[in-house]
Enzyme design. Sequence first.
Site, PDB file in Angstrom:
ATOM      1  CG  ASP A  98      64.190  27.377  51.897  1.00 45.20           C
ATOM      2  OD1 ASP A  98      63.912  26.244  52.339  1.00 45.20           O
ATOM      3  OD2 ASP A  98      63.355  28.127  51.366  1.00 45.20           O
TER       4      ASP A  98
ATOM      5  CD  GLU B 149      64.645  22.560  51.003  1.00 49.06           C
ATOM      6  OE1 GLU B 149      63.599  21.968  51.266  1.00 49.06           O
ATOM      7  OE2 GLU B 149      64.673  23.759  50.677  1.00 49.06           O
TER       8      GLU B 149
END
Length: 856
Positions: free
Chosen positions: A525, A578
């Site tokens: 993330d 990401e």
Amino acid sequence: MTPRPESSGSHPEQPAEQRRTEPPTPARKKPAAKKQPATAAAKKFAAGKTPVKKTAAAAAKSAPAAKATVQKAAAKKTAKKTAGKAVGKAPAGKKPSAGSRVRDTARTAPAPVPEAAVRPAPPEAEIAVSPAVDAGDRERLLDGWHHAPHSVLGAHPVPGGVAFRAFRPYARAVTVVSGGMSVALHDDGDGFFSGLLPLREVPAYRLLVTYEEAELDTEDAYRFLPTLGELDLHLIGEGRHEELWTVLGAHPMTHQGVAGTRFSVWAPNARGVRVAGSFNIWDGAAFPMRSLGSTGVWELFVPGIGEGELYKFEITRPDGSKTLRADPMARRTEVPPATSSIVTSSRYEWGDSEWLERRAELPAHRAPFSVYEVHLASWRPGLTYRQLAEQLPAYVKDLGFTHVELMPVAEHPFGGSWGYQVTGFYAPTARLGTPDDFKYLVDALHRAGIGVIMDWVPAHFPRDEWALAEFDGRPLYEHSDPLRAAHPDWGTLEFDFGRREVRNFLVANALYWCEEFHIDGLRVDAVASMLYLDYSREPGEWTPNEHGGRENLDAVAFLQEMNATVYRRVPGVVTIAEESTAWDGVTRATHHRGPSGFGGLGFGLKWNMGWMHDSLEYMSHEPVHRAYHHGEMTFSMVYAYSENYVLPISHDEVVHGKGSLVSKMPGDWWRRRADLRAYLGYMWAHPGKQLLFMGQEFAQGAEWSEAHGPDWWLLDPHYGAEADHRGVRDLVRDLNTVYRSTPALWQNDTEPSGFRWVTGDAADDNVLAFLRYDADGSPLLAVCHFAPVVRHDYRIGVPDDVPAWHEVLNTDQARYGGGGVTNPDPVKPEPQGWHGRPASIRLTLPPLATVWLRPA
């Protein structure tokens, strides 16, 4: 045997008496009528006679009243708690711990002691020093900042015999029990007890600790050697311990033949560390840990403590204040909002060996890879890991997805963060069950043929005062520069990626999930927030790197190390970034330098955020306006092969006022569903892997909320519009079925040879057409029509070496909720060139639909 390390506190090898700078105080003498000297007891024991054995009452009676009234009151109150918690009744369904038990009238005596160990010392050696803890050590132990408690407490050879010292606050008496010998120690006040026995060697012994209403028969924690070896400490110091979770934290084990739990924690700035927990009524005074040299690691083996016990570390900060912290390496936690760590060990037996053996056969970018993203706590609210294992694998398998991606499962205090603000990096959230329960879920998914990816959050952590923030009184896991430490968007703290121990903590954490829980992939993330020093910062709020640039060189090195280590150690695992910028080489190998001069970050795949934003922007327009935004659907092919991409329609796109996927489409309910179906057909045909968030597979109208999860009632047969939602779900199932059986759609995802435009400029018709090829050159033709009209005999250029094409998927089929405008018969090419190709076919294009055709 591991030698005791050097310490900045008391020397661990040298008895306290030999460190004094002044002559020792002579031992205090007691009248013979009140207390028989230990020497006489030892002589009788050595001669084979019945030793003098004091009862608890007699021992307490002989101890001087050295404590103040308030200490007695505290002792009385705490002893009652101790009787019920620490040494009294065991919790229901839990056996008393092996190393400590309530003393009864039939207590089993310890193993006999060799005669040589208890043979009295020669008369000249009986000129002894006081065994009592000296003033300096006493102060440090009371204040919780002793670095080497083992050098003071326990049993130590001294001139005149063996000195026994114990620190047991609130105890009325402490007795040393060895073989048939039982000798009460002198009460030195403040919870300290000591005695000198004229023995040549330290015998095997236990302690009998007497409280107001109970007696605790236990091993002495301060008679044990360190449980961590020199190699472990060296690797920790170097920041290279790839199995860090096996040495830090709380581990039930047998050490020197005794069952107990090893506690160890990294806290280099602490003046002292103690263990507090359910086993000592949260008073860590009697459980100081030892510092293992310059590594910053503190360690204590506590005998008799086993699984299920709650604990935290009581840390004395550099300024002398104290803080109670959860274990950063805890592998199990209490259910939030409770914050304690729990002693645990795994007994799970895996059944997924077949899955693990074949998952490395193809790299992810060359294999079918369609992902169903799930928030476990809300997919079916109220279900545990084991209950989810009975439903989730069957549902995902029925829809044909190859993988699930789990939003963060590591422990987090606030459910509304969806797991993205982690406090327990090594513990699956206790909201849904135990760590072994989570393993059961992963195992069930593997046995159903489904891979498991989990979101992993190494970018930042919350500021909760019981967790990582200023863990030992100073910035430790976070950067020491406040501008570098504070995350500007989320109110959290960024990790200090330049500190080797912090990198080790995170790299080992990635391995931990892959090796201990058989996770098949990590979706990392917020990578962009890690890579740039100026991320969400204004000028003056950040400092350039050593080259004058804005790249966070420490974060780059960390990501490269993490990826290289994971791919080296765990075959078949994929890492996914990401990353929302145009950083060069996210999925390039770490040893290959790009135009920017950096080696690749080493990820296997990257989320294509540009494709997601552009394509959803296009779909949000009315069809009459889409001609002016046509490039938003074709631009992705300009950079499609710069990285290995995933096409994400994730939770981020269906929350916080953004609406669900179907609600982003314009028009009435029929047109919205038609647009959604056409868009999914385009997405599954586009180069890249697919990811779809839960609830979007059946066209949920409301945006997602973690409070109630997907609107499953939309699929209730008694609901009037159930067929509309079921039709979209049937389409998703068929998309996955055809996708997995058609290598052209996944085999060459990262190769330009796997894609050819047929027409990318038919903006006025709202049409896109392209060919996908597998490694053998076998094609699939995809035609996407984003206008709400039927186009008959629409000519499409095709290769001339395919004798006929047949429709394998049409998103306008009636069973999906469409109008049923299809091409049911094989379509033969005509020798008329079109779209720059030697042949062409004429198709009926349904309104707002995508059609796939393969060679007949």
